[in-house]
Design a protein around this motif. Structure first.
Motif, PDB file in Angstrom:
ATOM      1  N   VAL A 397       0.915  -1.074  -0.035  1.00 50.18           N
ATOM      2  CA  VAL A 397      -0.114   0.132   0.063  1.00 50.18           C
ATOM      3  C   VAL A 397       0.822   1.294   0.076  1.00 50.18           C
ATOM      4  CG1 VAL A 397      -1.750   1.362   1.133  1.00 50.18           C
ATOM      5  CG2 VAL A 397      -1.764  -1.203   1.221  1.00 50.18           C
ATOM      6  N   MET A 398       0.790   2.242  -0.950  1.00 49.88           N
ATOM      7  CA  MET A 398       1.639   3.154  -1.309  1.00 49.88           C
ATOM      8  C   MET A 398       0.484   4.337  -0.649  1.00 49.88           C
ATOM      9  SD  MET A 398       2.986   2.804  -4.897  1.00 49.88           S
ATOM     10  CE  MET A 398       3.709   1.044  -5.815  1.00 49.88           C
ATOM     11  N   THR A 399       1.116   5.224   0.368  1.00 50.43           N
ATOM     12  CA  THR A 399       0.470   6.421   0.626  1.00 50.43           C
ATOM     13  C   THR A 399       1.192   7.568   0.293  1.00 50.43           C
ATOM     14  OG1 THR A 399      -0.405   5.071   2.431  1.00 50.43           O
ATOM     15  CG2 THR A 399      -0.406   7.384   2.699  1.00 50.43           C
ATOM     16  N   ILE A 400       0.477   8.547  -0.587  1.00 54.64           N
ATOM     17  CA  ILE A 400       1.283   9.537  -1.060  1.00 54.64           C
ATOM     18  C   ILE A 400       0.391  10.896  -0.408  1.00 54.64           C
ATOM     19  CG2 ILE A 400       1.811  11.051  -3.196  1.00 54.64           C
ATOM     20  CD1 ILE A 400       1.335   8.539  -4.573  1.00 54.64           C
ATOM     21  N   TYR A 452       9.494  16.016 -15.661  1.00 60.11           N
ATOM     22  CA  TYR A 452       9.864  14.615 -16.267  1.00 60.11           C
ATOM     23  C   TYR A 452      10.575  14.050 -14.845  1.00 60.11           C
ATOM     24  CZ  TYR A 452      12.028  10.589 -18.044  1.00 60.11           C
ATOM     25  OH  TYR A 452      12.552   9.083 -18.104  1.00 60.11           O
ATOM     26  N   GLY A 453       9.895  12.827 -14.703  1.00 64.54           N
ATOM     27  CA  GLY A 453      10.479  12.007 -13.836  1.00 64.54           C
ATOM     28  C   GLY A 453      10.502  12.219 -12.314  1.00 64.54           C
ATOM     29  N   GLY A 454      11.416  11.604 -11.821  1.00 63.17           N
ATOM     30  CA  GLY A 454      11.619  11.835 -10.162  1.00 63.17           C
ATOM     31  C   GLY A 454      11.323  10.598  -9.223  1.00 63.17           C
ATOM     32  N   MET A 455      11.203  10.879  -8.175  1.00 66.92           N
ATOM     33  CA  MET A 455      10.769   9.810  -7.332  1.00 66.92           C
ATOM     34  C   MET A 455      10.033   9.944  -6.263  1.00 66.92           C
ATOM     35  SD  MET A 455      12.637   9.960  -4.195  1.00 66.92           S
ATOM     36  CE  MET A 455      13.248   8.258  -3.893  1.00 66.92           C
ATOM     37  N   PHE A 456       9.317   8.940  -5.595  1.00 65.65           N
ATOM     38  CA  PHE A 456       8.718   9.130  -4.205  1.00 65.65           C
ATOM     39  C   PHE A 456       8.835   7.742  -3.572  1.00 65.65           C
ATOM     40  CE2 PHE A 456       5.151   7.804  -6.891  1.00 65.65           C
ATOM     41  CZ  PHE A 456       4.670   6.706  -6.047  1.00 65.65           C
ATOM     42  N   GLU A 457       8.727   7.855  -2.169  1.00 64.10           N
ATOM     43  CA  GLU A 457       9.086   6.639  -1.473  1.00 64.10           C
ATOM     44  C   GLU A 457       7.873   6.099  -0.735  1.00 64.10           C
ATOM     45  OE1 GLU A 457      12.267   7.779   1.028  1.00 64.10           O
ATOM     46  OE2 GLU A 457      13.895   7.300  -0.603  1.00 64.10           O
ATOM     47  N   VAL A 458       7.538   4.858  -0.459  1.00 67.12           N
ATOM     48  CA  VAL A 458       6.615   4.163   0.448  1.00 67.12           C
ATOM     49  C   VAL A 458       7.313   3.141   1.378  1.00 67.12           C
ATOM     50  CG1 VAL A 458       4.210   3.082   0.313  1.00 67.12           C
ATOM     51  CG2 VAL A 458       5.049   4.586  -1.473  1.00 67.12           C
ATOM     52  N   GLY A 459       7.534   3.669   2.565  1.00 68.83           N
ATOM     53  CA  GLY A 459       8.205   2.918   3.408  1.00 68.83           C
ATOM     54  C   GLY A 459       9.708   2.690   2.964  1.00 68.83           C
ATOM     55  N   VAL A 463       9.734   4.376  -5.712  1.00 72.03           N
ATOM     56  CA  VAL A 463       9.155   4.511  -6.888  1.00 72.03           C
ATOM     57  C   VAL A 463       9.846   5.466  -7.887  1.00 72.03           C
ATOM     58  CG1 VAL A 463       6.942   4.776  -8.167  1.00 72.03           C
ATOM     59  CG2 VAL A 463       7.081   3.550  -5.802  1.00 72.03           C
ATOM     60  N   THR A 464      10.347   5.013  -9.059  1.00 69.19           N
ATOM     61  CA  THR A 464      11.048   6.044  -9.783  1.00 69.19           C
ATOM     62  C   THR A 464      10.291   6.305 -10.918  1.00 69.19           C
ATOM     63  OG1 THR A 464      13.332   4.936  -9.163  1.00 69.19           O
ATOM     64  CG2 THR A 464      13.343   6.275 -11.064  1.00 69.19           C
TER      65      THR A 464
END
Length: 589
Positions: A397-400, A452-459, A463-464
């Motif tokens: 489960v990804m929480t943004i 363009y692009g970038g990333m986020f984290e879930v725990g 995610v790229t």
């Protein structure tokens, strides 16, 4: 001793401490950088096989971050170079070159002989000279396991008209680094800050260098006044007068053994040229105190020059550091900084004109039906927090978390009608927009911002992204989706049990009291280097050597060719690299 003498003594002491730290970091990083130089040389030997320029239509670039994205100075094109990708187990580095054709909304890959070595966290800038030039400085290369780093100090130029790479070898430039910033200002490249990191140590910089684009010479500036503290990832903006503005950034310091504390900088400085445009210009630092609504503290934001003598800041992350975990709040907002007025303000997305008209007419009709009474709108709210949840294929489960700034008073806007429309934006439903992220790449062409692009984290999961969005900075009506990506479909490999056991073995070998003598530190580093880079043993049969290090070379080959390459080709390249290394070893124990 007077106060001035005490300040001078304190300043000299800080310089000596910094010099000692640089020497210590350099000494400890020498061994691992020598190992990585061997790998970089192998990759370059493969790149050297390219003998002609090939431009071909292609799918969009694979997901990546910390690459560079620049607008072509003469054509309706964006230029993307390098970057990195992490799939949970391995780090991939790139030195490929892509062209995005704005009018066609299509990508092309440009293969040019003798490119710069693969890298990420470098800096790139374009100038209109001779049909356009793309200048690249610094950056870093990482081992596949992401535990060893090589920091570049090389300078390259891509001649866009002739499609040729050229390495510029000029003495006196900055030391190897990544996370620095570089801009073009009055026929000069200006480089500020950055960091250098080894497996054990790190150092952040606040030095300033200029590279003259006419004489091809480096100069280190010694500005007067109190400048910014050492940092990386800051905002660096040139002004029309030839000055430089520095905002924000990130740095960390070691508070005790194996414990580091990060700092999000929110201060702002002006680097002013006090000369008359000659090489002997005098520079000075001064602190700026901007007005308006400033961005919330964050790192990993992207910056670009905007129309109307403004610059912009997009996205980023604010990490909440705790003892056992690191939680991040990611952003997708835009802030403008008005250079002339020294003022920050958040961007307001208006929505399409047709929608605004419908809302206005609907409101007038409701007011008329209610007996002509004026419709009372709710008061402006503060920052709004929206939490989105995505479920990946593996059940993660990804929480943004998205934070939308409240409407701020902007004296530049005129007319009560526009203000009422902006207040109603929250009633439109969820708009199409980039998801919150850090380390995105941005560029502005003809007043349009491209993200363009970038990333986020879930725990522990990263995610790229590889999506592409745009928004007209003059109209600020709505985001356009030029390339979509579903984060739920991205592969993520959990750390294998063998990797965990190996890490435990390494930690066990490194445990105990901290070494007091430098020689013992170097011996420990040598042991680590042997674990990371198996050496050729004299008299060992070639077949045994290839079998013993197959996984090691497979990782390097996969890093070179990318995650999309076929397994058979990867295996062939891995054996070729290992064979070359065995017959002519660059590093031996």
């Amino acid at each position: 001793m007077g106060k001035k003498g005490k300040r001078d003594k304190k300043g000299k002491g800080a310089e000596k401490t910094l010099a000692k730290m640089e020497k210590k970091v350099s000494r400890r990083a020498k061994k691992e950088e020598e190992d990585l130089e061997a790998l970089i040389a192998e990759f370059q030997s493969l790149d050297a096989k390219k003998t002609q320029v090939i431009e071909s239509s292609c799918p969009p670039p694979s997901p990546r971050l910390n690459c560079s994205l620049c607008a072509h100075p003469e054509r309706d094109e964006l230029i993307l170079f390098g970057g990195e990708y992490f799939n949970g187990q391995k780090t991939y580095l790139y030195n490929d070159l892509y062209i995005y054709h704005i009018r066609k909304n299509s990508w092309a890959k440009l293969d040019i002989p003798n490119p710069p070595p693969r890298r990420c966290a470098h800096q790139a800038a374009v100038v209109p000279t001779a049909g356009g030039q793309l200048w690249i400085f610094g950056g870093e290369f990482a081992s596949p396991n992401g535990e060893q780093f090589y920091h570049y100090k090389d300078l390259w130029v891509l001649h866009l008209a002739t499609k040729t790479w050229e390495q510029i070898k000029a003495p006196g430039g900055p030391s190897g680094r990544s996370g620095h910033r570089m801009v073009v200002c009055k026929r000069q490249l200006i480089v500020f800050g950055g960091f250098h990191e080894s497996a054990r140590d790190f150092i952040y910089y606040n030095d300033v260098y200029t590279f003259n684009l006419d004489s091809f010479t480096w100069s280190k500036l010694a500005p007067a006044g109190m400048g910014p503290a050492p940092r990386s990832g800051c905002q660096m903006t040139p002004t029309p007068e030839g000055n430089i503005i520095i905002y924000g950034g990130y740095s960390k310091q070691r508070i005790k053994k194996d414990v580091d504390k990060g700092t999000l900088h929110t201060d702002m400085f002006l680097l002013k040229a006090e000369g008359t445009g000659k090489e002997e210009d005098r520079w000075s630092w001064s602190r700026l105190s901007p007005s308006g609504v400033k961005p919330s503290p964050r790192s990993g934001f992207a910056v670009a020059a905007a129309p109307n003598n403004r610059c912009l800041l997009f996205g980023g992350v604010h990490d909440e550091e705790e003892e056992e975990s690191l939680e991040g709040d990611f952003f997708n907002d835009i802030y403008f900084y008005d250079i002339g007025k020294n003022r920050w303000f958040p961007a307001q997305i208006k929505g399409p004109k047709s929608e605004r008209r419908k809302r206005r007419r609907g409101r007038q009709a409701e007011a008329k039906a209610a007996g002509g009474e004026e419709l009372q709108l709710p008061p402006a709210q503060g920052p709004l927090e929206i939490v989105k949840e995505l479920v990946a294929e593996d059940g993660t489960v990804m929480t943004i978390k998205q934070v939308i700034p409240g409407a701020a008073e902007d004296k530049d806007r005129s007319g009560s009608e526009e203000e009422e429309e902006e207040e109603e934006e929250g009633a439109l439903g969820q708009p199409v927009e980039p998801c919150p992220r850090s380390s995105a790449m941005v560029a502005v062409k003809h007043g349009v911002l491209y993200v363009y692009g970038g990333m986020f984290e879930v725990g522990d999961r990263q995610v790229t992204l590889s999506d592409l969005h745009s928004i007209d900075l003059h109209r600020m009506e709505q985001w356009k989706v030029l390339l979509e990506m579903d984060p739920k479909t991205q592969e993520w490999l959990e750390e294998s049990e063998s990797d965990e056991e190996e890490d435990e073995d390494v930690e066990g070998a490194e445990g105990g009291e901290e070494e007091e003598e430098e020689s013992s530190e170097e011996e420990s580093e040598d042991e680590e280097g042997e674990q990371q880079h198996p050496a050729v043993q004299p008299g060992e049969a070639q077949a045994q050597y290839l079998a013993r290090t197959e996984q090691y070379w497979l990782g390097l080959a996969r890093s070179h060719m990318g995650p999309e390459a076929k397994d058979k080709k990867v295996l062939k390249v891995a054996h070729a690299m290992a064979k070359t290394f065995y017959e002519d070893p660059i590093q031996t124990s």
